[in-house]
Design a protein around this motif. Structure first.
Motif, mmCIF file in Angstrom:
data_model
loop_
_atom_site.group_PDB
_atom_site.id
_atom_site.type_symbol
_atom_site.label_atom_id
_atom_site.label_comp_id
_atom_site.label_asym_id
_atom_site.label_seq_id
_atom_site.Cartn_x
_atom_site.Cartn_y
_atom_site.Cartn_z
ATOM 1 N N PHE A 1 0.836 -1.192 0.000
ATOM 2 C CA PHE A 1 0.000 0.000 0.000
ATOM 3 C C PHE A 1 0.870 1.242 0.000
ATOM 4 O O PHE A 1 2.058 1.184 0.299
ATOM 5 C CB PHE A 1 -0.911 0.032 1.237
ATOM 6 C CG PHE A 1 -0.172 0.389 2.500
ATOM 7 C CD1 PHE A 1 -0.303 1.655 3.063
ATOM 8 C CD2 PHE A 1 0.685 -0.517 3.123
ATOM 9 C CE1 PHE A 1 0.391 2.002 4.219
ATOM 10 C CE2 PHE A 1 1.371 -0.184 4.275
ATOM 11 C CZ PHE A 1 1.231 1.079 4.830
ATOM 12 N N CYS A 2 0.276 2.375 -0.307
ATOM 13 C CA CYS A 2 0.894 3.681 -0.127
ATOM 14 C C CYS A 2 -0.205 4.732 -0.191
ATOM 15 O O CYS A 2 -1.280 4.478 -0.739
ATOM 16 C CB CYS A 2 1.993 3.960 -1.140
ATOM 17 S SG CYS A 2 1.497 3.837 -2.851
ATOM 18 N N TYR A 3 0.075 5.870 0.405
ATOM 19 C CA TYR A 3 -0.883 6.968 0.431
ATOM 20 C C TYR A 3 -0.346 8.140 -0.383
ATOM 21 O O TYR A 3 0.853 8.346 -0.478
ATOM 22 C CB TYR A 3 -1.094 7.467 1.866
ATOM 23 C CG TYR A 3 -1.911 6.554 2.731
ATOM 24 C CD1 TYR A 3 -3.286 6.723 2.844
ATOM 25 C CD2 TYR A 3 -1.315 5.536 3.471
ATOM 26 C CE1 TYR A 3 -4.042 5.905 3.661
ATOM 27 C CE2 TYR A 3 -2.061 4.708 4.285
ATOM 28 C CZ TYR A 3 -3.430 4.895 4.375
ATOM 29 O OH TYR A 3 -4.174 4.080 5.182
ATOM 30 N N GLY A 4 -1.266 8.917 -0.914
ATOM 31 C CA GLY A 4 -0.920 10.138 -1.605
ATOM 32 C C GLY A 4 -2.057 11.124 -1.477
ATOM 33 O O GLY A 4 -3.104 10.811 -0.908
ATOM 34 N N LYS A 5 -1.825 12.328 -1.996
ATOM 35 C CA LYS A 5 -2.898 13.317 -1.957
ATOM 36 C C LYS A 5 -3.154 13.867 -3.347
ATOM 37 O O LYS A 5 -2.256 13.947 -4.188
ATOM 38 C CB LYS A 5 -2.602 14.433 -0.958
ATOM 39 C CG LYS A 5 -1.484 15.360 -1.330
ATOM 40 C CD LYS A 5 -1.334 16.452 -0.278
ATOM 41 C CE LYS A 5 -0.190 17.369 -0.666
ATOM 42 N NZ LYS A 5 -0.047 18.493 0.242
ATOM 43 N N THR A 6 -4.402 14.232 -3.563
ATOM 44 C CA THR A 6 -4.837 14.818 -4.821
ATOM 45 C C THR A 6 -4.326 16.251 -4.910
ATOM 46 O O THR A 6 -3.858 16.804 -3.905
ATOM 47 C CB THR A 6 -6.373 14.827 -4.895
ATOM 48 O OG1 THR A 6 -6.864 15.666 -3.844
ATOM 49 C CG2 THR A 6 -6.942 13.421 -4.769
#
Length: 173
Positions: free
Chosen positions: A140-145
């Protein structure tokens, strides 16, 4: 008797620019516009009724509403709203809905498309670290718009250890 709930129909996201957000979801996730409930410049919305229905802060103006379809899974309803006392998007440490996750078969390609569309990843892919979720290739990984909403990219090609102990399963597109 079947439970009355079948699953998530759509996710609503308030954005500062509906065209920019639509382009981001088209480029990052192959989203397509299904329909536009309110287009910029339309005068077909009762703002007072919407304030009551959605409990908007008084004086908030809904400028556009658009429903998008993802190739596999819930719709995304975009709202472009402007008004007094708007706040920045929630961070994962804030109360309330703070992210949604998109399943991918190719996390490297998903990251590439996410960033090419204007998103920013917080990290590269990491192995799913909770003991109930670990498995070869599970990541998994997170990011932002571009406007700051948080999205998780996730993949789990291998069975998860929790599956040995219950018949319940996570939903997988």
């Amino acid at each position: 008797m079947q439970p009355p709930l079948r699953g998530i129909d759509h996710i609503g996201i308030t954005v500062p620019d509906i065209d920019q957000a639509t382009l981001f979801f088209e480029q990052a996730f192959d989203a397509r516009i299904i329909y536009c409930s309110v287009e910029p410049g339309d005068n077909n919305i009762d703002h007072e009724a919407q304030e009551e229905t959605l409990r908007l802060f008084p004086g908030t103006e809904i400028r556009a509403i658009r429903m998008l379809a993802l190739p596999h899974g819930p719709g995304i309803e975009l709202f472009e709203m402007h008004g007094p006392q708007q706040q920045a998007p929630a961070r994962p440490s804030d109360f309330g809905l703070q992210h949604f996750a998109v399943y991918t078969d190719d996390i490297t390609e998903a990251i590439s498309r996410f960033t090419a569309a204007g998103g920013e990843m917080f990290t590269g892919p990491k192995a799913l670290s909770f003991p109930a979720e670990q498995g070869q290739g599970n990541a998994f990984c997170y990011g932002k718009t571009p406007w700051g909403s948080v999205i998780e990219l996730i993949t789990w090609p291998s069975p998860m250890p929790y599956e040995k102990y219950t018949e319940q399963r996570r939903w997988k597109p």
